[in-house]
Design a protein around this motif. Structure first.
Motif, short mmCIF file in Angstrom:
data_model
loop_
_atom_site.label_atom_id
_atom_site.label_comp_id
_atom_site.label_asym_id
_atom_site.label_seq_id
_atom_site.Cartn_x
_atom_site.Cartn_y
_atom_site.Cartn_z
N ILE A 5 34.67 30.63 45.63
CA ILE A 5 34.82 31.41 44.41
C ILE A 5 33.58 32.25 44.14
CG2 ILE A 5 35.14 31.29 41.90
CD1 ILE A 5 36.78 28.77 42.33
N ILE A 6 33.80 33.56 43.97
CA ILE A 6 32.76 34.50 43.56
C ILE A 6 33.06 34.93 42.13
CG2 ILE A 6 31.66 36.71 44.02
CD1 ILE A 6 32.78 36.52 46.89
N CYS A 7 32.16 34.62 41.21
CA CYS A 7 32.31 35.11 39.83
C CYS A 7 31.69 36.50 39.77
CB CYS A 7 31.61 34.16 38.85
SG CYS A 7 31.75 34.68 37.13
N HIS A 8 32.51 37.49 39.47
CA HIS A 8 32.09 38.89 39.51
C HIS A 8 32.35 39.52 38.14
CE1 HIS A 8 31.49 42.97 40.90
NE2 HIS A 8 32.76 43.30 40.70
N ALA A 49 42.64 36.57 46.21
CA ALA A 49 43.15 36.63 44.84
C ALA A 49 42.01 36.94 43.89
CB ALA A 49 43.81 35.31 44.45
N GLU A 50 42.36 37.56 42.76
CA GLU A 50 41.44 37.66 41.63
C GLU A 50 41.93 36.70 40.56
OE1 GLU A 50 41.48 41.13 39.09
OE2 GLU A 50 43.35 41.83 40.00
N GLN A 163 37.03 36.90 37.54
CA GLN A 163 36.62 38.06 36.76
C GLN A 163 36.84 37.85 35.26
OE1 GLN A 163 36.91 41.56 40.06
NE2 GLN A 163 38.82 41.14 39.02
N GLY A 164 36.59 36.64 34.81
CA GLY A 164 36.51 36.34 33.38
C GLY A 164 37.79 36.41 32.61
N ASN A 169 35.00 31.64 32.71
CA ASN A 169 33.78 31.59 33.52
C ASN A 169 32.96 30.34 33.19
OD1 ASN A 169 34.49 34.07 34.59
ND2 ASN A 169 32.98 35.23 33.42
N GLY A 170 32.84 30.05 31.90
CA GLY A 170 32.09 28.87 31.47
C GLY A 170 32.71 27.58 31.95
N ALA A 171 34.04 27.52 31.95
CA ALA A 171 34.73 26.31 32.42
C ALA A 171 34.49 26.09 33.91
CB ALA A 171 36.22 26.42 32.13
#
Length: 253
Positions: A5-8, A49-50, A163-164, A169-171
């Protein structure tokens, strides 16, 4: 089995993520022109996937609420594989089934919805009627590990760009599921104290599945650290930062 997972995300200088309130570029460039590099970089990650949160989807893509007059909770719900016609998929976290869809795609991508198992039968029928896939994240929709394992098992998803917004994102941060962090800093300021941020985490004081108290951490990023991988000038005054997230042994994974 779990995806990488990449948080972007793109944020203002002060870490806010709702672009409607950002100051405009000094040279008169439209905000849309300045933020286009965000989508180009997202595509370059070549993810399967996003992943978006409910608030983001309802703000931008599907604003209608689903309402059933006499909802009946589904009995032993199972994952459903719907339409798989697009190269990249769009995963939507909506644990209570609040979004009403009009089709099976968001931004041209087939949808997979992540739900809690305490979901109405009517909502599952709504998704199936449109060919929208779904999986589950435990009884209350908070078991992100189960959700990720289901996405890997049923859909063979290996890479996801998260992508929020800030809540989801915090979870994922709290659960130690983010492998890389990509932050694009827009050359503007929001300034509002309570505006949504890159990570918006709030501790849960009870388990919504059982009603029993649960132990919560004071810091969702505890046991994690960042290693800078790349810094780039993305043009139009935007700076792109990319980090590897290290998970220490005492952090749950």
């Amino acid at each position: 089995m779990r995806p990488f997972i990449i948080c972007h995300m793109m944020t203002s200088i002060d870490g806010k993520i709702v672009e409607d309130h950002w100051t405009a570029p000094y040279d008169g460039t439209e905000n849309d022109e300045t933020t286009i590099s965000y989508y180009d970089l997202s595509d370059s990650f070549n993810c399967d996937a996003e992943m978006l949160g409910r608030v983001t989807v309802q703000r931008h893509f599907a604003k209608q609420e689903f309402n059933a007059p006499h909802p009946v909770i589904a009995i032993d719900p199972q994952p459903f594989i719907g339409k798989r016609e697009t190269k990249r998929l769009c995963i939507v976290f909506d644990r209570h089934g609040r979004i009403k869809y009009e089709g099976d795609r968001i931004c041209g991508e087939n949808i997979i919805v992540v739900l809690g198992k305490k979901i109405s039968q009517a909502y599952l029928e709504h998704l199936r009627s449109l060919g929208i896939s779904y999986v589950f994240a435990g009884e209350d929709g908070n078991d992100l590990v189960e959700a990720m394992e289901s996405l890997g098992h049923f859909f063979n998803i290996k890479r996801i760009v998260l992508q929020g917004g800030g809540t989801i994102n915090g979870a994922f941060l709290e659960n130690g599921l983010i492998n890389e962090l990509s932050v694009m800093i827009y050359p503007g300021i929001d300034g509002r104290k309570a505006a949504p941020s890159l990570f918006d985490w709030s501790p849960r004081t009870d388990n919504s599945a059982t009603g029993e108290p649960v132990l919560v951490k004071g810091n969702p990023a505890a046991g994690q650290s960042l290693e800078l991988l790349e810094v780039k000038n993305a043009g139009q005054g935007v700076i792109a930062l990319r980090y590897k997230i290290h998970h220490h042994k005492n952090h749950k994974q």
